[in-house]
Write a protein that holds these residues in place. Structure first.
Motif, PDB file in Angstrom:
ATOM      1  N   CYS A  96      -3.032   9.377 -12.024  1.00 36.81           N
ATOM      2  CA  CYS A  96      -2.849   9.145 -10.543  1.00 36.81           C
ATOM      3  C   CYS A  96      -2.988   7.291 -10.236  1.00 36.81           C
ATOM      4  CB  CYS A  96      -3.551   9.817  -9.509  1.00 36.81           C
ATOM      5  SG  CYS A  96      -5.399   9.544  -9.761  1.00 36.81           S
ATOM      6  N   LYS A  97      -2.583   7.037  -9.174  1.00 36.99           N
ATOM      7  CA  LYS A  97      -2.797   5.849  -8.833  1.00 36.99           C
ATOM      8  C   LYS A  97      -4.109   5.519  -8.427  1.00 36.99           C
ATOM      9  CE  LYS A  97       2.046   4.493  -7.736  1.00 36.99           C
ATOM     10  NZ  LYS A  97       2.222   3.163  -8.424  1.00 36.99           N
ATOM     11  N   THR A  98      -4.641   4.280  -8.736  1.00 32.44           N
ATOM     12  CA  THR A  98      -6.199   3.978  -8.166  1.00 32.44           C
ATOM     13  C   THR A  98      -6.180   3.668  -6.859  1.00 32.44           C
ATOM     14  OG1 THR A  98      -6.649   3.511 -10.594  1.00 32.44           O
ATOM     15  CG2 THR A  98      -8.092   2.799  -8.696  1.00 32.44           C
ATOM     16  N   GLU A  99      -6.983   3.839  -5.959  1.00 29.19           N
ATOM     17  CA  GLU A  99      -7.107   3.500  -4.665  1.00 29.19           C
ATOM     18  C   GLU A  99      -7.415   1.782  -4.669  1.00 29.19           C
ATOM     19  OE1 GLU A  99      -9.457   5.826  -1.869  1.00 29.19           O
ATOM     20  OE2 GLU A  99      -8.200   7.767  -2.480  1.00 29.19           O
ATOM     21  N   THR A 100      -6.801   1.211  -3.435  1.00 26.01           N
ATOM     22  CA  THR A 100      -6.611  -0.082  -3.453  1.00 26.01           C
ATOM     23  C   THR A 100      -8.218  -0.647  -3.430  1.00 26.01           C
ATOM     24  OG1 THR A 100      -4.734  -0.440  -2.643  1.00 26.01           O
ATOM     25  CG2 THR A 100      -5.919  -2.384  -2.174  1.00 26.01           C
ATOM     26  N   ASP A 101      -9.137   0.067  -2.288  1.00 28.00           N
ATOM     27  CA  ASP A 101     -10.220  -0.145  -2.179  1.00 28.00           C
ATOM     28  C   ASP A 101     -11.218  -0.051  -3.346  1.00 28.00           C
ATOM     29  OD1 ASP A 101      -9.723  -0.615   0.716  1.00 28.00           O
ATOM     30  OD2 ASP A 101     -10.463   1.607   1.184  1.00 28.00           O
ATOM     31  N   TYR A 102     -10.955   0.999  -4.351  1.00 28.94           N
ATOM     32  CA  TYR A 102     -11.645   1.088  -5.423  1.00 28.94           C
ATOM     33  C   TYR A 102     -11.606  -0.209  -6.283  1.00 28.94           C
ATOM     34  CZ  TYR A 102     -13.993   3.089  -9.811  1.00 28.94           C
ATOM     35  OH  TYR A 102     -14.678   3.574 -10.699  1.00 28.94           O
ATOM     36  N   ILE A 103     -10.355  -0.654  -6.344  1.00 30.27           N
ATOM     37  CA  ILE A 103      -9.873  -1.730  -7.330  1.00 30.27           C
ATOM     38  C   ILE A 103     -10.650  -2.915  -6.707  1.00 30.27           C
ATOM     39  CG2 ILE A 103      -7.890  -3.313  -7.795  1.00 30.27           C
ATOM     40  CD1 ILE A 103      -7.491  -0.970  -9.343  1.00 30.27           C
ATOM     41  N   GLN A 104     -10.670  -3.125  -5.624  1.00 31.26           N
ATOM     42  CA  GLN A 104     -11.465  -4.355  -4.848  1.00 31.26           C
ATOM     43  C   GLN A 104     -12.731  -4.272  -5.210  1.00 31.26           C
ATOM     44  OE1 GLN A 104      -9.820  -4.105  -0.701  1.00 31.26           O
ATOM     45  NE2 GLN A 104      -9.040  -6.080  -1.122  1.00 31.26           N
ATOM     46  N   GLU A 105     -13.413  -2.991  -5.028  1.00 38.14           N
ATOM     47  CA  GLU A 105     -14.942  -3.110  -5.372  1.00 38.14           C
ATOM     48  C   GLU A 105     -15.314  -3.186  -6.861  1.00 38.14           C
ATOM     49  OE1 GLU A 105     -18.522  -2.877  -3.962  1.00 38.14           O
ATOM     50  OE2 GLU A 105     -16.855  -2.906  -2.628  1.00 38.14           O
ATOM     51  N   PHE A 106     -14.478  -2.405  -7.571  1.00 41.54           N
ATOM     52  CA  PHE A 106     -15.120  -2.271  -8.953  1.00 41.54           C
ATOM     53  C   PHE A 106     -14.235  -2.493 -10.171  1.00 41.54           C
ATOM     54  CE2 PHE A 106     -16.659   1.245  -6.302  1.00 41.54           C
ATOM     55  CZ  PHE A 106     -17.938   1.035  -6.545  1.00 41.54           C
ATOM     56  N   CYS A 107     -12.911  -3.010  -9.696  1.00 42.69           N
ATOM     57  CA  CYS A 107     -12.022  -3.282 -11.088  1.00 42.69           C
ATOM     58  C   CYS A 107     -11.282  -4.661 -11.373  1.00 42.69           C
ATOM     59  CB  CYS A 107     -10.892  -2.075 -10.732  1.00 42.69           C
ATOM     60  SG  CYS A 107     -11.212  -0.631 -10.871  1.00 42.69           S
ATOM     61  N   ILE A 108     -12.234  -5.626 -10.634  1.00 37.70           N
ATOM     62  CA  ILE A 108     -11.502  -6.893 -10.745  1.00 37.70           C
ATOM     63  C   ILE A 108     -12.221  -7.372 -11.837  1.00 37.70           C
ATOM     64  CG2 ILE A 108     -11.175  -9.265  -9.649  1.00 37.70           C
ATOM     65  CD1 ILE A 108     -10.717  -7.962  -7.017  1.00 37.70           C
ATOM     66  N   ASP A 109     -11.692  -8.279 -12.865  1.00 38.40           N
ATOM     67  CA  ASP A 109     -12.636  -8.613 -13.932  1.00 38.40           C
ATOM     68  C   ASP A 109     -12.985 -10.115 -13.675  1.00 38.40           C
ATOM     69  OD1 ASP A 109     -13.780  -9.409 -16.415  1.00 38.40           O
ATOM     70  OD2 ASP A 109     -12.189  -8.165 -17.779  1.00 38.40           O
ATOM     71  N   HIS A 110     -14.230 -10.536 -12.848  1.00 36.52           N
ATOM     72  CA  HIS A 110     -14.684 -11.655 -12.840  1.00 36.52           C
ATOM     73  C   HIS A 110     -15.092 -12.423 -14.017  1.00 36.52           C
ATOM     74  CE1 HIS A 110     -14.455 -10.742  -8.367  1.00 36.52           C
ATOM     75  NE2 HIS A 110     -15.146  -9.504  -8.495  1.00 36.52           N
ATOM     76  N   ASN A 111     -15.635 -11.799 -15.028  1.00 36.07           N
ATOM     77  CA  ASN A 111     -16.011 -12.411 -16.065  1.00 36.07           C
ATOM     78  C   ASN A 111     -14.625 -13.068 -17.006  1.00 36.07           C
ATOM     79  OD1 ASN A 111     -18.566 -11.776 -15.768  1.00 36.07           O
ATOM     80  ND2 ASN A 111     -18.569  -9.796 -16.874  1.00 36.07           N
ATOM     81  N   LYS A 129      -8.713 -15.480  -4.741  1.00 33.96           N
ATOM     82  CA  LYS A 129      -8.289 -15.344  -3.400  1.00 33.96           C
ATOM     83  C   LYS A 129      -6.866 -14.946  -3.319  1.00 33.96           C
ATOM     84  CE  LYS A 129      -7.326 -18.417   0.764  1.00 33.96           C
ATOM     85  NZ  LYS A 129      -7.139 -19.377   1.262  1.00 33.96           N
ATOM     86  N   LYS A 130      -6.015 -15.158  -4.264  1.00 30.85           N
ATOM     87  CA  LYS A 130      -4.822 -14.593  -4.597  1.00 30.85           C
ATOM     88  C   LYS A 130      -4.850 -13.177  -4.855  1.00 30.85           C
ATOM     89  CE  LYS A 130      -2.450 -19.051  -5.643  1.00 30.85           C
ATOM     90  NZ  LYS A 130      -1.850 -20.105  -6.793  1.00 30.85           N
ATOM     91  N   ILE A 131      -5.765 -12.688  -5.739  1.00 31.12           N
ATOM     92  CA  ILE A 131      -5.716 -11.453  -6.101  1.00 31.12           C
ATOM     93  C   ILE A 131      -6.076 -10.453  -4.763  1.00 31.12           C
ATOM     94  CG2 ILE A 131      -7.259  -9.506  -7.044  1.00 31.12           C
ATOM     95  CD1 ILE A 131      -7.285 -11.611  -9.494  1.00 31.12           C
ATOM     96  N   ASP A 132      -7.152 -11.027  -3.901  1.00 36.24           N
ATOM     97  CA  ASP A 132      -7.610 -10.444  -2.693  1.00 36.24           C
ATOM     98  C   ASP A 132      -6.559 -10.358  -1.769  1.00 36.24           C
ATOM     99  OD1 ASP A 132      -9.647  -9.326  -1.267  1.00 36.24           O
ATOM    100  OD2 ASP A 132      -9.296 -10.837   0.196  1.00 36.24           O
ATOM    101  N   THR A 133      -5.630 -11.449  -1.608  1.00 34.02           N
ATOM    102  CA  THR A 133      -4.752 -11.398  -0.479  1.00 34.02           C
ATOM    103  C   THR A 133      -3.334 -10.211  -1.059  1.00 34.02           C
ATOM    104  OG1 THR A 133      -4.746 -13.709  -0.208  1.00 34.02           O
ATOM    105  CG2 THR A 133      -2.534 -12.998   0.270  1.00 34.02           C
ATOM    106  N   ALA A 134      -3.213 -10.448  -2.419  1.00 30.35           N
ATOM    107  CA  ALA A 134      -2.232  -9.366  -2.785  1.00 30.35           C
ATOM    108  C   ALA A 134      -2.728  -7.988  -2.574  1.00 30.35           C
ATOM    109  CB  ALA A 134      -1.927  -9.554  -4.224  1.00 30.35           C
ATOM    110  N   GLY A 145       3.804  -3.834  -8.877  1.00 25.48           N
ATOM    111  CA  GLY A 145       4.850  -4.612  -8.216  1.00 25.48           C
ATOM    112  C   GLY A 145       4.744  -5.499  -7.168  1.00 25.48           C
ATOM    113  N   LYS A 146       3.544  -5.428  -6.319  1.00 25.77           N
ATOM    114  CA  LYS A 146       3.208  -6.287  -5.277  1.00 25.77           C
ATOM    115  C   LYS A 146       2.257  -7.241  -5.713  1.00 25.77           C
ATOM    116  CE  LYS A 146       4.476  -2.938  -1.783  1.00 25.77           C
ATOM    117  NZ  LYS A 146       3.985  -2.234  -0.516  1.00 25.77           N
ATOM    118  N   MET A 147       2.057  -7.486  -6.904  1.00 23.97           N
ATOM    119  CA  MET A 147       1.117  -8.500  -7.400  1.00 23.97           C
ATOM    120  C   MET A 147       1.684  -9.237  -8.459  1.00 23.97           C
ATOM    121  SD  MET A 147      -2.968  -8.197  -9.108  1.00 23.97           S
ATOM    122  CE  MET A 147      -3.709  -7.828  -7.199  1.00 23.97           C
ATOM    123  N   ASP A 148       1.553 -10.493  -8.430  1.00 26.34           N
ATOM    124  CA  ASP A 148       2.011 -11.347  -9.513  1.00 26.34           C
ATOM    125  C   ASP A 148       1.617 -10.963 -10.979  1.00 26.34           C
ATOM    126  OD1 ASP A 148       2.437 -13.995 -11.192  1.00 26.34           O
ATOM    127  OD2 ASP A 148       3.019 -14.949  -9.348  1.00 26.34           O
TER     128      ASP A 148
END
Length: 219
Positions: A96-111, A129-134, A145-148
Protein backbone atom coordinates in the motif's frame (compact mmCIF):
# COMPACT_ATOMS: atom_id res chain seq x y z
CA UNK A 1 8.55 -2.37 -19.96
CA UNK A 2 5.78 -2.72 -22.54
CA UNK A 3 4.54 0.86 -22.98
CA UNK A 4 1.76 2.00 -25.26
CA UNK A 5 4.15 4.26 -27.10
CA UNK A 6 4.15 8.01 -27.58
CA UNK A 7 0.75 9.68 -27.65
CA UNK A 8 0.23 13.35 -28.27
CA UNK A 9 -1.14 14.96 -25.10
CA UNK A 10 -2.05 18.58 -24.59
CA UNK A 11 -2.72 20.52 -21.39
CA UNK A 12 -5.57 22.98 -21.66
CA UNK A 13 -4.36 24.75 -18.54
CA UNK A 14 -0.56 25.20 -18.30
CA UNK A 15 -0.74 25.37 -14.51
CA UNK A 16 -1.63 21.68 -14.41
CA UNK A 17 1.05 20.37 -16.78
CA UNK A 18 3.13 18.86 -13.97
CA UNK A 19 0.36 17.75 -11.65
CA UNK A 20 1.22 14.06 -11.99
CA UNK A 21 4.12 11.84 -12.96
CA UNK A 22 2.27 10.74 -16.08
CA UNK A 23 -0.57 12.85 -17.55
CA UNK A 24 -1.84 9.88 -19.59
CA UNK A 25 -4.05 8.67 -16.76
CA UNK A 26 -5.60 12.13 -16.38
CA UNK A 27 -6.24 12.35 -20.12
CA UNK A 28 -8.07 9.02 -19.90
CA UNK A 29 -10.24 10.39 -17.10
CA UNK A 30 -10.48 13.94 -18.49
CA UNK A 31 -9.01 15.48 -15.34
CA UNK A 32 -6.66 18.42 -14.66
CA UNK A 33 -7.20 19.84 -18.14
CA UNK A 34 -5.35 17.05 -19.95
CA UNK A 35 -6.74 15.56 -23.17
CA UNK A 36 -5.58 13.48 -26.11
CA UNK A 37 -4.73 15.29 -29.33
CA UNK A 38 -5.33 12.12 -31.32
CA UNK A 39 -8.42 10.27 -32.50
CA UNK A 40 -10.20 7.46 -30.67
CA UNK A 41 -9.08 5.12 -33.45
CA UNK A 42 -5.44 5.93 -32.72
CA UNK A 43 -5.94 5.28 -29.00
CA UNK A 44 -7.44 1.87 -29.82
CA UNK A 45 -4.43 1.15 -32.05
CA UNK A 46 -2.06 1.75 -29.13
CA UNK A 47 -4.13 -0.42 -26.81
CA UNK A 48 -4.06 -3.27 -29.35
CA UNK A 49 -0.30 -2.83 -29.63
CA UNK A 50 0.04 -3.20 -25.87
CA UNK A 51 -2.18 -6.29 -25.74
CA UNK A 52 -0.15 -7.84 -28.54
CA UNK A 53 3.04 -7.22 -26.53
CA UNK A 54 1.42 -9.01 -23.56
CA UNK A 55 1.36 -12.19 -25.58
CA UNK A 56 5.18 -12.27 -25.43
CA UNK A 57 5.13 -12.65 -21.64
CA UNK A 58 6.47 -15.78 -19.99
CA UNK A 59 3.33 -17.69 -19.10
CA UNK A 60 5.03 -19.68 -16.34
CA UNK A 61 4.74 -17.11 -13.52
CA UNK A 62 3.54 -18.44 -10.19
CA UNK A 63 2.42 -15.15 -8.66
CA UNK A 64 1.29 -11.78 -10.03
CA UNK A 65 1.73 -8.90 -7.59
CA UNK A 66 0.24 -5.46 -8.13
CA UNK A 67 2.05 -2.31 -7.01
CA UNK A 68 0.05 0.04 -4.76
CA UNK A 69 -2.18 2.52 -6.56
CA UNK A 70 -5.35 4.52 -6.13
CA UNK A 71 -6.17 4.27 -9.82
CA UNK A 72 -8.79 1.88 -11.15
CA UNK A 73 -6.61 1.56 -14.24
CA UNK A 74 -4.22 -0.74 -12.38
CA UNK A 75 -7.06 -3.03 -11.31
CA UNK A 76 -8.20 -3.37 -14.91
CA UNK A 77 -4.59 -3.78 -15.98
CA UNK A 78 -4.23 -6.79 -13.66
CA UNK A 79 -7.39 -8.36 -15.07
CA UNK A 80 -6.09 -8.03 -18.63
CA UNK A 81 -2.68 -9.49 -17.76
CA UNK A 82 -4.13 -12.31 -15.66
CA UNK A 83 -6.07 -13.50 -18.70
CA UNK A 84 -2.80 -13.83 -20.62
CA UNK A 85 -0.59 -15.17 -17.85
CA UNK A 86 -1.56 -18.43 -16.24
CA UNK A 87 -0.45 -17.50 -12.71
CA UNK A 88 -1.69 -19.53 -9.77
CA UNK A 89 -1.98 -16.53 -7.44
CA UNK A 90 -3.00 -12.89 -7.94
CA UNK A 91 -2.14 -10.42 -5.16
CA UNK A 92 -3.38 -6.84 -5.05
CA UNK A 93 -3.29 -6.29 -1.29
CA UNK A 94 0.32 -6.96 -0.29
CA UNK A 95 1.55 -3.38 -0.70
CA UNK A 96 0.00 0.00 0.00
CA UNK A 97 1.12 3.58 -0.45
CA UNK A 98 2.67 5.24 2.61
CA UNK A 99 0.81 8.23 4.03
CA UNK A 100 2.52 11.57 3.40
CA UNK A 101 2.35 12.61 7.06
CA UNK A 102 4.22 9.44 8.05
CA UNK A 103 6.86 10.13 5.39
CA UNK A 104 7.41 13.65 6.73
CA UNK A 105 7.65 12.45 10.30
CA UNK A 106 9.72 9.27 10.02
CA UNK A 107 11.01 8.54 6.52
CA UNK A 108 13.26 11.41 5.49
CA UNK A 109 16.88 10.28 5.73
CA UNK A 110 18.49 13.37 7.26
CA UNK A 111 21.76 11.52 7.84
CA UNK A 112 22.09 10.73 4.14
CA UNK A 113 21.35 14.35 3.26
CA UNK A 114 24.03 15.52 5.70
CA UNK A 115 26.54 13.03 4.27
CA UNK A 116 25.87 14.04 0.66
CA UNK A 117 26.10 17.73 1.55
CA UNK A 118 29.30 17.07 3.55
CA UNK A 119 27.85 18.90 6.50
CA UNK A 120 27.04 22.07 4.53
CA UNK A 121 24.06 23.42 6.50
CA UNK A 122 22.87 25.69 3.68
CA UNK A 123 22.77 22.86 1.13
CA UNK A 124 21.06 20.61 3.67
CA UNK A 125 18.41 23.24 4.32
CA UNK A 126 17.80 23.73 0.59
CA UNK A 127 17.33 19.99 -0.02
CA UNK A 128 15.07 19.51 3.00
CA UNK A 129 13.02 22.54 2.00
CA UNK A 130 12.47 21.16 -1.52
CA UNK A 131 11.50 17.78 -0.11
CA UNK A 132 9.08 19.41 2.32
CA UNK A 133 7.54 21.51 -0.46
CA UNK A 134 7.05 18.46 -2.66
CA UNK A 135 5.44 16.51 0.19
CA UNK A 136 3.10 19.39 0.99
CA UNK A 137 1.92 19.38 -2.63
CA UNK A 138 0.89 15.73 -2.39
CA UNK A 139 -2.35 14.39 -1.10
CA UNK A 140 -2.82 11.88 1.71
CA UNK A 141 -0.42 9.35 0.18
CA UNK A 142 3.14 9.67 -1.10
CA UNK A 143 3.38 9.99 -4.89
CA UNK A 144 6.89 9.61 -6.26
CA UNK A 145 5.83 11.19 -9.55
CA UNK A 146 5.35 14.50 -7.74
CA UNK A 147 8.89 14.64 -6.39
CA UNK A 148 12.11 15.35 -8.29
CA UNK A 149 14.05 12.11 -8.83
CA UNK A 150 17.07 13.81 -7.26
CA UNK A 151 15.42 13.75 -3.84
CA UNK A 152 13.65 10.38 -3.92
CA UNK A 153 16.84 8.72 -2.63
CA UNK A 154 16.39 10.57 0.66
CA UNK A 155 12.96 9.03 1.27
CA UNK A 156 12.69 5.64 2.98
CA UNK A 157 9.68 3.32 2.94
CA UNK A 158 7.75 5.00 0.13
CA UNK A 159 5.80 1.74 -0.01
CA UNK A 160 4.31 0.06 3.04
CA UNK A 161 3.11 -3.46 3.74
CA UNK A 162 -0.57 -3.99 4.44
CA UNK A 163 0.27 -6.52 7.17
CA UNK A 164 -2.35 -8.87 5.73
CA UNK A 165 0.33 -11.54 5.30
CA UNK A 166 2.58 -13.02 7.97
CA UNK A 167 6.28 -13.63 7.34
CA UNK A 168 5.65 -17.34 6.89
CA UNK A 169 2.83 -16.66 4.42
CA UNK A 170 5.03 -14.26 2.46
CA UNK A 171 7.80 -16.84 2.38
CA UNK A 172 5.44 -19.46 0.95
CA UNK A 173 4.18 -16.97 -1.63
CA UNK A 174 7.53 -15.80 -2.96
CA UNK A 175 10.30 -18.25 -2.10
CA UNK A 176 11.58 -20.03 -5.21
CA UNK A 177 8.62 -18.72 -7.20
CA UNK A 178 8.44 -16.91 -10.53
CA UNK A 179 6.99 -13.48 -9.78
CA UNK A 180 5.49 -10.88 -12.13
CA UNK A 181 5.10 -7.38 -10.67
CA UNK A 182 2.58 -5.04 -12.30
CA UNK A 183 2.59 -1.24 -12.19
CA UNK A 184 0.26 0.96 -14.19
CA UNK A 185 2.61 3.95 -14.54
CA UNK A 186 6.40 3.99 -14.36
CA UNK A 187 7.28 7.54 -13.31
CA UNK A 188 10.48 7.65 -11.27
CA UNK A 189 10.63 3.85 -10.89
CA UNK A 190 10.96 4.23 -7.12
CA UNK A 191 7.70 2.53 -6.16
CA UNK A 192 8.17 -0.57 -8.28
CA UNK A 193 11.86 -0.80 -7.25
CA UNK A 194 10.90 -0.82 -3.58
CA UNK A 195 8.25 -3.49 -4.19
CA UNK A 196 10.80 -5.67 -5.98
CA UNK A 197 13.32 -5.26 -3.13
CA UNK A 198 10.73 -6.43 -0.60
CA UNK A 199 9.89 -9.50 -2.69
CA UNK A 200 13.55 -10.33 -3.36
CA UNK A 201 14.28 -10.82 0.33
CA UNK A 202 12.28 -14.06 0.09
CA UNK A 203 14.61 -15.34 -2.66
CA UNK A 204 12.22 -15.91 -5.57
CA UNK A 205 13.49 -17.62 -8.70
CA UNK A 206 12.51 -14.77 -11.01
CA UNK A 207 11.09 -11.27 -10.54
CA UNK A 208 9.94 -9.54 -13.72
CA UNK A 209 8.20 -6.18 -14.03
CA UNK A 210 5.70 -4.97 -16.59
CA UNK A 211 4.21 -1.47 -16.76
CA UNK A 212 1.38 -0.14 -18.86
CA UNK A 213 2.70 3.43 -19.07
CA UNK A 214 6.16 4.95 -18.89
CA UNK A 215 6.95 8.63 -18.53
CA UNK A 216 9.35 10.02 -21.11
CA UNK A 217 12.07 12.14 -19.51
CA UNK A 218 14.14 14.76 -21.29
CA UNK A 219 17.79 13.75 -21.51
Amino acid sequence: NYALGLMKLVAIDDRNKNVDGNPFTYALKGEYGWKFDISDAEIIKYVKKFLSACNMLDIQYDVIVMCPTHSGINERFMKVISKRVNAKTLINDYFCKTETDYIQEFCIDHNKIEKDCKGDKIKMYEIEKKIDTALNNMGKYFESGKMDKTYIKYINHIVSLTNKYTESEAYKLFNEKRILVLDDTLSTGSTVSECVKVIQQYEPTVVDVITLLSKKYKK
